[in-house]
Scaffold this active site. Structure first.
Site, mmCIF file in Angstrom:
data_model
loop_
_atom_site.group_PDB
_atom_site.id
_atom_site.type_symbol
_atom_site.label_atom_id
_atom_site.label_comp_id
_atom_site.label_asym_id
_atom_site.label_seq_id
_atom_site.Cartn_x
_atom_site.Cartn_y
_atom_site.Cartn_z
ATOM 1 N N ASP A 51 0.829 -1.203 0.000
ATOM 2 C CA ASP A 51 0.000 0.000 0.000
ATOM 3 C C ASP A 51 0.866 1.257 0.000
ATOM 4 O O ASP A 51 2.077 1.206 0.264
ATOM 5 C CB ASP A 51 -0.895 0.029 1.242
ATOM 6 C CG ASP A 51 -1.957 -1.049 1.237
ATOM 7 O OD1 ASP A 51 -2.238 -1.602 0.157
ATOM 8 O OD2 ASP A 51 -2.512 -1.337 2.318
ATOM 9 N N TYR A 108 5.448 -10.088 7.329
ATOM 10 C CA TYR A 108 5.279 -8.660 7.582
ATOM 11 C C TYR A 108 5.499 -8.364 9.058
ATOM 12 O O TYR A 108 5.222 -9.204 9.925
ATOM 13 C CB TYR A 108 3.865 -8.207 7.201
ATOM 14 C CG TYR A 108 3.618 -7.994 5.727
ATOM 15 C CD1 TYR A 108 3.715 -6.718 5.152
ATOM 16 C CD2 TYR A 108 3.266 -9.056 4.905
ATOM 17 C CE1 TYR A 108 3.463 -6.525 3.806
ATOM 18 C CE2 TYR A 108 3.023 -8.870 3.551
ATOM 19 C CZ TYR A 108 3.117 -7.598 3.009
ATOM 20 O OH TYR A 108 2.870 -7.406 1.671
#
Length: 266
Positions: A51, A108
């Site tokens: 993103d 992540y």
């Protein structure tokens, strides 16, 4: 000939990895730089689509080059690219492996801090919450590896063929002072804004706005409710990508140098 490029980037000044019209993306900057070096248009395929403002301490992309190069391409790229994109390795591959579709695991890490600090503002998300209930948050995190349908933790689930993810690792860590946190998760795939939505719900659990049972109900009824509140993008890092034929350790040391702390498991 196909090459895999091992890179990292700070994402705060980019609108994500993916090339998009009218905005600055990591992909576009690298494609323009490669095209100038080779004096021909070069397209690249990344291992994912981070993103806007999300970082990657490890990222891979592949490119097909018509001829072998006899110069130090790592050096030339790093000299030409902006300071917030680094190239570590360029690996010649056999056949046509795919940087995105061949990845078997992505990891992540999400960092947040609870006090204002100008040196953390672009690396970690600020949430001024002094009394987060870490044990309830840990209980919620422990559920992530027990379920595999993450439909409720996605902004647009209907665009996928299915919403099942094999989450292999999930953990919550804190520094000794209890004012900085790291959420870690590993899966074979991730859905749109999935990690940020999970983190947003975990923060609600920590603040007492959402019970652990209510958090678990997202996996049972596959509905998250009318209000989706993803956590801020700043603080989220794609930290490792693994392939059946390629498993490199990240070259950045952001867990210790950039974030500078000893992380304790909650």
């Amino acid at each position: 000939m196909r090459y895999f490029f091992h890179i990292a980037y700070q994402g705060q000044y980019f609108s994500g990895w993916q090339r998009q019209p009218g905005v600055k993306s990591v992909q576009e900057v690298i494609e323009q730089t490669l095209s100038k070096i080779f004096k021909t248009a070069i397209a690249i395929i990344g291992c994912g689509r981070t993103d806007a403002h999300v970082h990657a301490s490890q990222f891979f992309f592949h490119a097909d080059l018509e001829e072998a190069f006899e110069f130090d391409l790592v050096f030339r790229l790093n000299k030409a690219l902006p300071y917030n994109i680094a190239v570590f390795d360029i690996i010649k591959m056999e056949g046509k492996p795919h940087a995105r579709f061949d990845a078997v695991q992505r990891k992540y890490d999400y960092f947040l801090h609870t006090y204002k600090d100008p040196f953390l503002s672009t690396q970690s998300s600020l949430y001024q919450e002094a009394n987060l209930d870490l044990y309830k948050m840990k209980a919620a995190v422990s559920l992530l590896t027990k379920y595999n349908d993450y439909r409720a933790f996605c902004t647009h689930p209907n665009k996928y063929d299915h919403t099942k993810c094999n989450v292999m690792e999930a953990g919550l860590f804190v520094n000794a002072k209890g004012d900085r946190f790291r959420f870690h998760i590993a899966s074979n795939r991730f859905l749109g804004k999935m990690i940020r939505i999970i983190m947003g719900q975990l923060l609600k659990v920590g603040k007492g706005e959402l019970s652990v049972d209510a958090f678990e109900s997202h996996f049972i009824d596959l509905q998250i409710g009318n209000v989706i509140a993803p956590a801020h993008p700043t603080g989220l890092y794609l930290s490792k990508v693994t392939y059946p034929y390629l498993n490199l350790e990240p070259r950045t040391d952001f867990l210790t140098a950039t974030q500078g702390t000893d992380w304790l498991s909650v």
